[in-house]
Scaffold this motif. Structure first.
Motif, PDB file in Angstrom:
ATOM      1  N   GLY A 191       0.821  -1.200   0.000  1.00  0.00           N
ATOM      2  CA  GLY A 191       0.000   0.000   0.000  1.00  0.00           C
ATOM      3  C   GLY A 191       0.853   1.249   0.000  1.00  0.00           C
ATOM      4  O   GLY A 191       0.354   2.355  -0.176  1.00  0.00           O
ATOM      5  N   GLY A 192       2.169   1.066   0.207  1.00  0.00           N
ATOM      6  CA  GLY A 192       3.091   2.196   0.316  1.00  0.00           C
ATOM      7  C   GLY A 192       3.479   2.428   1.769  1.00  0.00           C
ATOM      8  O   GLY A 192       2.770   2.037   2.702  1.00  0.00           O
ATOM      9  N   THR A 193       4.591   3.087   1.979  1.00  0.00           N
ATOM     10  CA  THR A 193       5.116   3.315   3.335  1.00  0.00           C
ATOM     11  C   THR A 193       4.117   4.058   4.217  1.00  0.00           C
ATOM     12  O   THR A 193       4.000   3.786   5.416  1.00  0.00           O
ATOM     13  N   MET A 194       3.389   5.010   3.640  1.00  0.00           N
ATOM     14  CA  MET A 194       2.446   5.793   4.437  1.00  0.00           C
ATOM     15  C   MET A 194       1.297   4.941   4.975  1.00  0.00           C
ATOM     16  O   MET A 194       0.665   5.296   5.974  1.00  0.00           O
ATOM     17  N   GLU A 226       1.691   1.116   5.102  1.00  0.00           N
ATOM     18  CA  GLU A 226       2.347  -0.008   5.781  1.00  0.00           C
ATOM     19  C   GLU A 226       2.948   0.417   7.120  1.00  0.00           C
ATOM     20  O   GLU A 226       2.739  -0.213   8.138  1.00  0.00           O
ATOM     21  N   LYS A 227       3.688   1.502   7.122  1.00  0.00           N
ATOM     22  CA  LYS A 227       4.399   1.917   8.327  1.00  0.00           C
ATOM     23  C   LYS A 227       3.615   2.909   9.160  1.00  0.00           C
ATOM     24  O   LYS A 227       3.612   2.871  10.387  1.00  0.00           O
ATOM     25  N   CYS A 228       2.936   3.840   8.477  1.00  0.00           N
ATOM     26  CA  CYS A 228       2.480   5.045   9.169  1.00  0.00           C
ATOM     27  C   CYS A 228       1.016   5.035   9.557  1.00  0.00           C
ATOM     28  O   CYS A 228       0.559   5.976  10.218  1.00  0.00           O
ATOM     29  N   CYS A 229       0.258   3.983   9.178  1.00  0.00           N
ATOM     30  CA  CYS A 229      -1.132   3.957   9.620  1.00  0.00           C
ATOM     31  C   CYS A 229      -1.221   3.987  11.145  1.00  0.00           C
ATOM     32  O   CYS A 229      -2.177   4.524  11.709  1.00  0.00           O
ATOM     33  N   HIS A 230      -0.208   3.435  11.844  1.00  0.00           N
ATOM     34  CA  HIS A 230      -0.140   3.535  13.304  1.00  0.00           C
ATOM     35  C   HIS A 230      -0.261   4.986  13.758  1.00  0.00           C
ATOM     36  O   HIS A 230      -0.975   5.306  14.711  1.00  0.00           O
ATOM     37  N   ILE A 277       9.253   2.185  -2.567  1.00  0.00           N
ATOM     38  CA  ILE A 277       8.627   2.668  -1.332  1.00  0.00           C
ATOM     39  C   ILE A 277       9.372   3.880  -0.793  1.00  0.00           C
ATOM     40  O   ILE A 277      10.591   3.995  -0.905  1.00  0.00           O
ATOM     41  N   LEU A 278       8.632   4.799  -0.187  1.00  0.00           N
ATOM     42  CA  LEU A 278       9.222   5.977   0.430  1.00  0.00           C
ATOM     43  C   LEU A 278      10.090   5.566   1.611  1.00  0.00           C
ATOM     44  O   LEU A 278       9.763   4.640   2.350  1.00  0.00           O
ATOM     45  N   ASP A 279      11.204   6.287   1.814  1.00  0.00           N
ATOM     46  CA  ASP A 279      11.990   6.063   3.026  1.00  0.00           C
ATOM     47  C   ASP A 279      12.062   7.306   3.912  1.00  0.00           C
ATOM     48  O   ASP A 279      12.709   7.292   4.959  1.00  0.00           O
ATOM     49  N   ASN A 280      11.397   8.396   3.504  1.00  0.00           N
ATOM     50  CA  ASN A 280      11.299   9.574   4.366  1.00  0.00           C
ATOM     51  C   ASN A 280      10.136  10.432   3.884  1.00  0.00           C
ATOM     52  O   ASN A 280       9.782  10.415   2.703  1.00  0.00           O
ATOM     53  N   ALA A 281       9.546  11.165   4.823  1.00  0.00           N
ATOM     54  CA  ALA A 281       8.422  12.029   4.455  1.00  0.00           C
ATOM     55  C   ALA A 281       8.077  12.965   5.597  1.00  0.00           C
ATOM     56  O   ALA A 281       8.344  12.661   6.776  1.00  0.00           O
ATOM     57  N   PHE A 282       7.499  14.113   5.237  1.00  0.00           N
ATOM     58  CA  PHE A 282       6.786  14.971   6.170  1.00  0.00           C
ATOM     59  C   PHE A 282       5.315  14.941   5.768  1.00  0.00           C
ATOM     60  O   PHE A 282       4.989  15.037   4.576  1.00  0.00           O
ATOM     61  N   ALA A 311      -1.841  10.556   1.909  1.00  0.00           N
ATOM     62  CA  ALA A 311      -0.454  11.013   1.997  1.00  0.00           C
ATOM     63  C   ALA A 311       0.362  10.512   0.811  1.00  0.00           C
ATOM     64  O   ALA A 311       1.165  11.257   0.229  1.00  0.00           O
ATOM     65  N   GLU A 312       0.170   9.251   0.433  1.00  0.00           N
ATOM     66  CA  GLU A 312       0.876   8.708  -0.738  1.00  0.00           C
ATOM     67  C   GLU A 312       0.502   9.500  -2.000  1.00  0.00           C
ATOM     68  O   GLU A 312       1.373   9.836  -2.816  1.00  0.00           O
TER      69      GLU A 312
END
Length: 361
Positions: free
Chosen positions: A174-177, A179-183, A221-226, A349-350
Motif C-alpha cells: 500500500g506504500g510506506t504511508m 504499511e508503516k504510518c497507519c499507526h 517505497i518511500l523512506d522519508n516524508a513529512f 499522503a501517498e
C-alpha cells in the motif's frame, strides 16, 4: 474456556512476534500455524511448542478447527483474500495492520464482515506502547487542556528483510504511508477525537534500496516524508518519518500540545539496534505552561516483555486486552472502521507525495 487456543495465519517476523508474546499471556497457547513458506512455518511451530499443528494453507487451518481465536499476520496484500475466508468463521479475530492496502479494500473487508457476531480487532500496536498509552491517558484526563497540535517523529531503521521482499513494493504494502504510518494516523485520530479532512505530504525514496533489485524489480517505497493532517475540529498534526536514522537514541517521539501543557512520550528502538544490545527505558515529560517546570518520568517495562518483539511491549499489552475481550465479551478497542480510516489517511499522503498537492478527505 480455560486455555485460549490461537491459530496464527502468517508465521514470518510479525507472526513469530505474536507467538512470543502469547507465550507470556496466562492461559493462552498457539495451537496451529499456517504459512505457505516451509521454513517460516517450522520456525513458528517450534516457537509455539510441541503440540502446535502446521498447515501450508489458511483454509486447511480453518477447516481443522481446534482454536478459539485467529491472528492474521500475513503480508498486507494477502489480507483481503484471507479475510474473505476467515470472516466466515465466527471466532474472535485479531488482524495485523493495515487492514487492507487501500481504502477500497478496507471497506470491502468491512462489508464482508457485516452481520458477523464475533469481534474483529485491528492490531494498531502503537496505542499500547507504555509511554504512548500513558500520554493518551494524560491527554484524555485533561493534562494538556484542549489538544491543538500533535507532532510525531519516527526516526528508525530501514524496512527489514521479509519473505519474498514483499515489503519493498507499493502494490504489496500500500506504500510506506500505509504499511508503516497507519499507526501514527491512528494515534492522531485518537488524540483529536475527530476525523481528518485534509492531508499534505512531501516525501521520497532517497537512501534505502536505490541500487538494489528484488526478484528483478526495483523497490518503490518511500523512506522519508513529512505529512501534515488537518482535522475537522481544527486540530492539526504532523508526522516526520525517516527510515535511515537508526543511530537516533529515541525511535519515536510523540508530542501533544494543548492550551495548558505539552506532553512528550519518548520511545527507544529495539535492543537489537542499540549499540550495546540492551533494552532502554522510555520517558514521559509533562511541560505545563503555568509553572514552566517540566516534570520528567522514566517509563519502565519488564525486559521479558520488551524482548518479545520490536514494538516496545505493545504487542503483549494488546494481547492482554484481546484475551480479556475473548473471555469477557464486549467491543474491540480498535475497530475495522479505525483501521480503515487510518489507511485512508495514509493513502491520501501517498497521493499527495505523488502529485505535490493537498488531498481532501
Amino acid at each position: 474456556m480455560s486455555t485460549l487456543r490461537y491459530g496464527i495465519i502468517g508465521s514470518g517476523m510479525m507472526g513469530q512476534e505474536h507467538i512470543r508474546n502469547l507465550a507470556l499471556i496466562d492461559g493462552a497457547k498457539v495451537s496451529a500455524v499456517a504459512d505457505p513458506n516451509g521454513d517460516m512455518r517450522r520456525q513458528a511451530a517450534e516457537l509455539a511448542g510441541p503440540d502446535c499443528r502446521m498447515f501450508d494453507d489458511h483454509d486447511a487451518l480453518i477447516k481443522s478447527g481446534g482454536f478459539d481465536a485467529l491472528v492474521i499476520a500475513a503480508p498486507n496484500h494477502l489480507h483481503r483474500p484471507i479475510l474473505g475466508d476467515v470472516l466466515k468463521v465466527d471466532v474472535p479475530l485479531l488482524v495485523e495492520k493495515p487492514l487492507g492496502i487501500d481504502g477500497l479494500q478496507c471497506r470491502e473487508i468491512m462489508a464482508t464482515a457485516n452481520g458477523r457476531r464475533a469481534p474483529v480487532w485491528v492490531a494498531m500496536e502503537y496505542r499500547y506502547m507504555p509511554p504512548i498509552a500513558r500520554l493518551l491517558k494524560e491527554v484524555h484526563a485533561g493534562a494538556t487542556g484542549t489538544p491543538r497540535m500533535i507532532a510525531i517523529r519516527e526516526h528508525r531503521f530501514p524496512f527489514l528483510s521479509k519473505v519474498g521482499d514483499w515489503n519493498r513494493f507499493q502494490d504489496q504494502t500500500g506504500g510506506t504511508m500505509i504499511e508503516k504510518c497507519c499507526h501514527f494516523f491512528d494515534l492522531m485520530r485518537l488524540v483529536s477525537g475527530s476525523e481528518a479532512v485534509r492531508v499534505f505530504a512531501s516525501g521520497g525514496m532517497d537512501v534505502n534500496f536505490r541500487d538494489e533489485t528484488f526478484g528483478g524489480r526495483k523497490a518503490d517505497i518511500l523512506d522519508n516524508a513529512f505529512v501534515i493532517v488537518d482535522f475537522e475540529n481544527g486540530m492539526r498534526a504532523m508526522l516526520d518519518l525517516c527510515m535511515f536514522a537508526e543511530g537516533a537514541y529515541w525511535q519515536e517521539t510523540v508530542s501533544v500540545t494543548g492550551d495548558k501543557a505539552r506532553i512528550d512520550a519518548y520511545v527507544p528502538g529495539p535492543a537489537r539496534f542499540s549499540p550495546d544490545g540492551q533494552e532502554r527505558h522510555a520517558k514521559l515529560v509533562i511541560s505545563p505552561r503555568e509553572t514552566k517546570m517540566p516534570v520528567s518520568e522514566d517509563i519502565k517495562t519488564d525486559e521479558a516483555i520488551l524482548s518479545a518483539g520490536d514494538h516496545h511491549g505493545s504487542t503483549f499489552y494488546q494481547h492482554q486486552k484481546f484475551a480479556q475481550l475473548i473471555r469477557e465479551g464486549g467491543a474491540p478497542e480498535v475497530t475495522m472502521d479505525d483501521g480503515t480510516r487510518a489507511v485512508e489517511i495514509g493513502a491520501a499522503a501517498e497521493e499527495s507525495v505523488k502529485t505535490g498537492m493537498p488531498v481532501r478527505l
